[in-house]
Write a protein that holds these residues in place. Structure first.
Motif, short mmCIF file in Angstrom:
data_model
loop_
_atom_site.label_atom_id
_atom_site.label_comp_id
_atom_site.label_asym_id
_atom_site.label_seq_id
_atom_site.Cartn_x
_atom_site.Cartn_y
_atom_site.Cartn_z
N LEU A 168 0.79 -1.22 0.00
CA LEU A 168 0.00 0.00 0.00
C LEU A 168 0.82 1.28 0.00
O LEU A 168 0.36 2.31 -0.47
CB LEU A 168 -0.92 0.03 1.23
CG LEU A 168 -1.98 -1.05 1.33
CD1 LEU A 168 -2.75 -0.88 2.63
CD2 LEU A 168 -2.91 -1.00 0.14
N THR A 211 -1.46 3.08 3.82
CA THR A 211 -1.54 2.28 5.04
C THR A 211 -2.12 3.11 6.18
O THR A 211 -3.03 2.67 6.89
CB THR A 211 -0.16 1.73 5.45
OG1 THR A 211 0.32 0.88 4.40
CG2 THR A 211 -0.23 0.93 6.74
N LEU A 255 -5.77 3.71 5.55
CA LEU A 255 -6.58 2.51 5.83
C LEU A 255 -6.85 2.39 7.33
O LEU A 255 -7.96 2.05 7.74
CB LEU A 255 -5.90 1.26 5.30
CG LEU A 255 -6.72 -0.02 5.33
CD1 LEU A 255 -8.00 0.12 4.51
CD2 LEU A 255 -5.91 -1.20 4.82
N ARG A 278 -10.60 2.51 9.11
CA ARG A 278 -11.10 1.51 10.06
C ARG A 278 -11.60 2.17 11.34
O ARG A 278 -12.48 1.64 12.01
CB ARG A 278 -10.01 0.49 10.39
CG ARG A 278 -9.69 -0.46 9.27
CD ARG A 278 -10.81 -1.43 8.97
NE ARG A 278 -10.95 -2.37 10.09
CZ ARG A 278 -12.07 -3.02 10.38
NH1 ARG A 278 -13.14 -2.84 9.68
NH2 ARG A 278 -12.11 -3.85 11.40
N ILE A 311 -4.20 3.42 -3.99
CA ILE A 311 -3.15 2.41 -3.84
C ILE A 311 -2.24 2.54 -5.04
O ILE A 311 -2.71 2.54 -6.18
CB ILE A 311 -3.76 1.00 -3.74
CG1 ILE A 311 -4.63 0.92 -2.48
CG2 ILE A 311 -2.67 -0.06 -3.71
CD1 ILE A 311 -5.33 -0.39 -2.30
N ALA A 369 -12.84 -2.59 4.33
CA ALA A 369 -11.40 -2.44 4.52
C ALA A 369 -10.74 -3.80 4.78
O ALA A 369 -9.61 -4.03 4.35
CB ALA A 369 -11.10 -1.47 5.66
N VAL A 370 -11.44 -4.69 5.46
CA VAL A 370 -10.92 -6.03 5.72
C VAL A 370 -10.79 -6.78 4.39
O VAL A 370 -9.76 -7.43 4.12
CB VAL A 370 -11.82 -6.81 6.70
CG1 VAL A 370 -11.36 -8.24 6.85
CG2 VAL A 370 -11.85 -6.11 8.05
N TYR A 381 -7.84 -5.45 2.47
CA TYR A 381 -6.58 -5.94 3.02
C TYR A 381 -6.33 -7.40 2.64
O TYR A 381 -5.24 -7.75 2.18
CB TYR A 381 -6.57 -5.77 4.55
CG TYR A 381 -5.26 -6.18 5.16
CD1 TYR A 381 -4.18 -5.31 5.15
CD2 TYR A 381 -5.09 -7.43 5.72
CE1 TYR A 381 -2.96 -5.68 5.69
CE2 TYR A 381 -3.87 -7.82 6.26
CZ TYR A 381 -2.82 -6.93 6.24
OH TYR A 381 -1.61 -7.31 6.76
N GLU A 382 -7.34 -8.25 2.80
CA GLU A 382 -7.16 -9.67 2.53
C GLU A 382 -6.89 -9.95 1.05
O GLU A 382 -6.07 -10.80 0.71
CB GLU A 382 -8.39 -10.45 2.98
CG GLU A 382 -8.51 -10.54 4.48
CD GLU A 382 -9.78 -11.22 4.92
OE1 GLU A 382 -10.68 -11.46 4.09
OE2 GLU A 382 -9.88 -11.51 6.12
N VAL A 420 -3.80 -6.77 -0.33
CA VAL A 420 -2.53 -6.69 0.41
C VAL A 420 -1.93 -8.08 0.65
O VAL A 420 -0.80 -8.34 0.27
CB VAL A 420 -2.69 -5.91 1.73
CG1 VAL A 420 -1.40 -5.92 2.52
CG2 VAL A 420 -3.15 -4.49 1.45
N THR A 421 -2.70 -8.97 1.28
CA THR A 421 -2.16 -10.30 1.54
C THR A 421 -2.27 -11.20 0.32
O THR A 421 -1.73 -12.30 0.31
CB THR A 421 -2.85 -10.99 2.74
OG1 THR A 421 -4.22 -11.23 2.42
CG2 THR A 421 -2.72 -10.16 3.99
#
Length: 83
Positions: free
Chosen positions: A4, A9, A12, A16, A28, A45-46, A49-50, A53-54
């Motif tokens: 990010l 980051t 984000l 949250r 991004i 936002a979750v 991220y999942e 990002v991951t």
């Protein structure tokens, strides 16, 4: 932060902590357009991220770029954005 960048980051984290009734715009670096997510207890936002990002779906990254995507039950569309 690697995916990010520092600015996104921190943004984000702020999202949250924000209101779930508010829609936030997030930039991004690797995506040309802003991504809109709801704040607070929203799962937007979750999901961002999942998926972004991951990179939960990175195993599919070995496939060729699809011409179109049908994402039944897309929620907020992060997976479609990823592909």
């Amino acid at each position: 932060m690697r995916v990010l960048g520092l600015g996104a980051t921190l943004q984000l984290v702020r999202i949250r902590l924000g209101s779930p009734k508010t829609k936030y715009s997030l930039r991004i670096p690797s995506y040309p357009h802003p991504i809109f997510v709801r704040g607070g207890s929203s799962t937007d936002a979750v999901a961002l991220y999942e998926v972004l990002v991951t990179q939960e779906y990175a195993i599919s990254a070995k496939l060729a770029s699809p011409a179109f995507i049908i994402d039944g039950g897309a929620n907020v569309g992060m997976t479609s954005l990823y592909f």
